[in-house]
Design an enzyme around this catalytic site. Sequence first.
Site, mmCIF file in Angstrom:
data_model
loop_
_atom_site.group_PDB
_atom_site.id
_atom_site.type_symbol
_atom_site.label_atom_id
_atom_site.label_comp_id
_atom_site.label_asym_id
_atom_site.label_seq_id
_atom_site.Cartn_x
_atom_site.Cartn_y
_atom_site.Cartn_z
ATOM 1 N N LYS A 1 32.186 17.771 -20.352
ATOM 2 C CA LYS A 1 32.847 18.032 -19.073
ATOM 3 C C LYS A 1 32.450 16.996 -18.036
ATOM 4 O O LYS A 1 31.275 16.633 -17.923
ATOM 5 C CB LYS A 1 32.427 19.405 -18.535
ATOM 6 C CG LYS A 1 32.998 20.586 -19.292
ATOM 7 C CD LYS A 1 32.525 21.882 -18.641
ATOM 8 C CE LYS A 1 32.733 23.092 -19.522
ATOM 9 N NZ LYS A 1 34.133 23.428 -19.734
ATOM 10 N N GLY B 1 32.607 32.015 -17.223
ATOM 11 C CA GLY B 1 31.280 32.606 -17.051
ATOM 12 C C GLY B 1 31.293 34.069 -16.667
ATOM 13 O O GLY B 1 30.256 34.609 -16.285
ATOM 14 N N SER C 1 30.366 30.885 -22.440
ATOM 15 C CA SER C 1 29.118 31.640 -22.423
ATOM 16 C C SER C 1 29.074 32.689 -23.531
ATOM 17 O O SER C 1 28.003 33.117 -23.933
ATOM 18 C CB SER C 1 28.987 32.338 -21.062
ATOM 19 O OG SER C 1 29.419 31.470 -20.032
#
Lengths: 294, 194
Positions: free
Chosen positions: A81, A153, A236
């Site tokens: 990223k 997330g 995550s």
Amino acid sequence: MVQLGTDLVKRGMAQMQKGGVIMDVINAEQAKIAEASGAVAVMALEMVPSDIRKAGGVARMADPRVVEEVMNAVSIPVMAKGRIGHIVEARILESMGVDYIDESEVLTPADEEYHLLKNEFSVPFVCGCRDLGEAARRIGEGASMLRTKGEPGTGNIVEAVRHMRKVNAQVKQIANMSPDEIMTAAKELGAPYEVLLEIHRLKRLPVVNFAAGGIATPADAALMMELGADGVFVGSGIFKSESPEKFANAIVQATTHYQDYELIARVSKEIGTPMKGLEIASLAPEARMQNRGW
Amino acid sequence: MKIGVLALQGAVEEHIHAIEGIGAEGIAIKSAEQLNEIDGLILPGGESTAMRKLIDYHEMMPALKDFKKPILGTCAGLILLADCVEGSEAHIGGMNIWVRRNSFGRQIDSFSTELTVQGLDTPYEAVFIRAPHIDRVGEGVEVLAMYGDKIVLVQQGNKIGCAFHPELTDDLRIMELLKEQIQQSKLAQPSNVL
């Protein structure tokens, strides 16, 4: 004549990832677990999105040492990223030989006005989108792959579902329009006319569109495939679960066999507790990563 | 004519589209039983490690090894068909070839180029994406195309192995090679004649 970095080659790379799972990893050990579980690629980063949320502060491109460590650990493609609009982070990742760059709202944007002009790079890019206007703008800049933004997330699938349904509904509308309506659609969506013409002609997006941002269980992954995703990113969800190996394997199975509900039930029994989720309404608007970028 | 595409991961839709382009029916194959319904099989491009994992999980390997009808393997599919894979165990096998994965480099080195293919009268635009190549071939294998000193298209009996991606362009001539093999094998098997 040999042609490098063309749309055919950059978009083609993403086509090879279809039906697969791309997993966030923060070191070589996690990358190897991901590869052994059947991930089609890994995303190298310093912290998974849920930890970025907790840590606060400015989230930047991963340390090149982390990226290199992951690249050396696996033979599957490695993505990384970079911040929205951060030309130099992207160039650094490109120079390191990263296979795909995610211009990602998970990191703190470097530029609140301009995204990268991605067709100037040889490395392909994936970008997030919430609707067809955003998707078409990114394609117009040269993105070779899309993903829903979802809400990273959180372990909450609701935003990814919203974004996937929205984009697909709008693609159908464009596909069924008469040609004289497309310019007005371009105006209303804020989308490049040429990209909409291509969507109209193909009756689909010209690049693959994965689901991302909130996938926490095998059933979530299968749901996104059911809704028309070409594959899934899991951030995550895997390494924040009780048993990452089992979890990774279960998500891979559920993505491939997304309509085999007995199988999804079976693989879901063995995986322990998924990550704890967050209610989107509990996030202040400025804490919502999907609102970064335009 | 029914042609299956192993549909565990990878460019499945693209191949099905190409199969329809040569006038056949394309079927996404997700289980061993489905292999009985088809006249030929394509092992598509994708990630060979991910495909292998899914083949094992669903115990498809014995049926794939026993599949004696024509097969086309592209990119990852070529790796699955090789008897020898550099740095790894063999997967389905059946072709007497040695392959090397990612041998042109990383994605940034991926390219397209015009290839001279034996039996085709004009060049073929070949798309190489993190592609493997064939280091050398054993007995019974015919080399159909080279890129520089690298072997990139081979045939052994009714099996065709291809390092590049015929499903990403509109040129259907590599698909036609598979179709020819299927037509020949149908003629050779009287049980398939109505």
